[in-house]
Design a protein around this motif. Sequence first.
Motif, PDB file in Angstrom:
ATOM      1  N   LYS A   1       0.828  -1.212   0.000  1.00  0.00           N
ATOM      2  CA  LYS A   1       0.000   0.000   0.000  1.00  0.00           C
ATOM      3  C   LYS A   1       0.861   1.260   0.000  1.00  0.00           C
TER       4      LYS A   1
ATOM      5  N   HIS B   1       1.990   6.472  -6.947  1.00  0.00           N
ATOM      6  CA  HIS B   1       0.861   7.113  -7.621  1.00  0.00           C
ATOM      7  C   HIS B   1       0.851   8.616  -7.366  1.00  0.00           C
ATOM      8  N   THR B   2       1.119   9.000  -6.117  1.00  0.00           N
ATOM      9  CA  THR B   2       1.097  10.417  -5.750  1.00  0.00           C
ATOM     10  C   THR B   2       2.273  11.183  -6.345  1.00  0.00           C
TER      11      THR B   2
ATOM     12  N   TYR C   1      -6.772  -0.678  -7.064  1.00  0.00           N
ATOM     13  CA  TYR C   1      -6.353   0.230  -8.143  1.00  0.00           C
ATOM     14  C   TYR C   1      -6.805  -0.256  -9.510  1.00  0.00           C
TER      15      TYR C   1
ATOM     16  N   GLU D   1       0.805   3.983  -3.020  1.00  0.00           N
ATOM     17  CA  GLU D   1       0.409   5.367  -2.723  1.00  0.00           C
ATOM     18  C   GLU D   1       1.511   6.351  -3.089  1.00  0.00           C
TER      19      GLU D   1
END
Length: 363
Positions: A141, A148-149, A197, A145
């Motif tokens: 996770k 992606h961010t 996702y 995260e």
Amino acid sequence: MFKSFFIGEKEIMLPIIQGGMGVGISLSGLASAVANEGGIGVISSAGLGLLYRRKPGDYLKDCIWGLKEELRKSREKSKGTIGVNIMVALSNFADMVRTTIAEKADIIFAGAGLPLDLPSYLSTSSDTKLVPIVSSARAAKVICEKWHTNYDYLPDAIVVEGPKAGGHLGFKRENLEDANYSLEKLVPEVLAIATSYKDKKTIPVIAAGGISTGEDILRFIQLGASGVQIGSLFVPTDECDASDAFKQIYVNSLQSDLMIIQSPVGMPGRAFQGDFLDSVSAGNEIPKSCPYHCIKTCDYSKSPYCIIKALYNASKGRMNRGYAFAGANAYLTEKISSVREVISKLKKEFIAAEFLSGKEIAH
């Protein structure tokens, strides 16, 4: 029968990824043999500067040259899918990543730490896929995260490695036998992260650690994994790049020979017991200097031994000066076979297990 799966647009015909084992265990010989069978062959980038030493010696430059050479050799031997395993803990992690991408290897597998900045090395023209190796859903996770961010990128696949794996383990020693950390429990948890996702990207999950039979493969595919990663089964093969003496440790071993050690990397690891590790326990292998600084977290003045020298020596058959990492089921090996024979046996076992599973469902 085995089903193919995709990593990005690349179809993997055989859902088996060969584990990246260093130093000098999985190089172009083993990787190309697995790739030729339709799986993913993996070159370990660890310690290549020892295998490709030039004069005057420059360990970091020699590592880059060595990786280029192994990728070149693998292309000569195979047109299949070739990946590179790069430990995040390596002090030359960035060099190895940049070289792998520049040489257009198919996939980077990155573990032994969280590769939080891995997508930053890609350019718009890069084709190399990025696959982190994790030991928990939490790690999966965090990586998803962050990627992606920060980079608008998600993993092309995720390898989840359980506590029965060989080499460095992403668990506390006391959790290695805890059912709450078993691979059977971890795979669905990581799959849930990957599936969250699904509107953005299909992220296949690959199960790893202690997988040694076709029945094991079926079990994890039924749990939702797209494929499996296997390391120890491929060591006692003709094509494995290690010495025959190293391979014979696997063939001649008993379950009682396996032990958990504390590695200078800062993680527990699973290995075969031997004279060298006995010498380590006696305090006889403390390094006097460090010519390589291969691991970010290793302080040679506090280290019980030099891990890169020990693994290199073992790969060359000098078992009194090194040791062999191995998975929990590595002792089951009875002979040296070819990669094709190993995969053929796995296929037969898978089909038999699938048939029995179908009969059970019918009942």
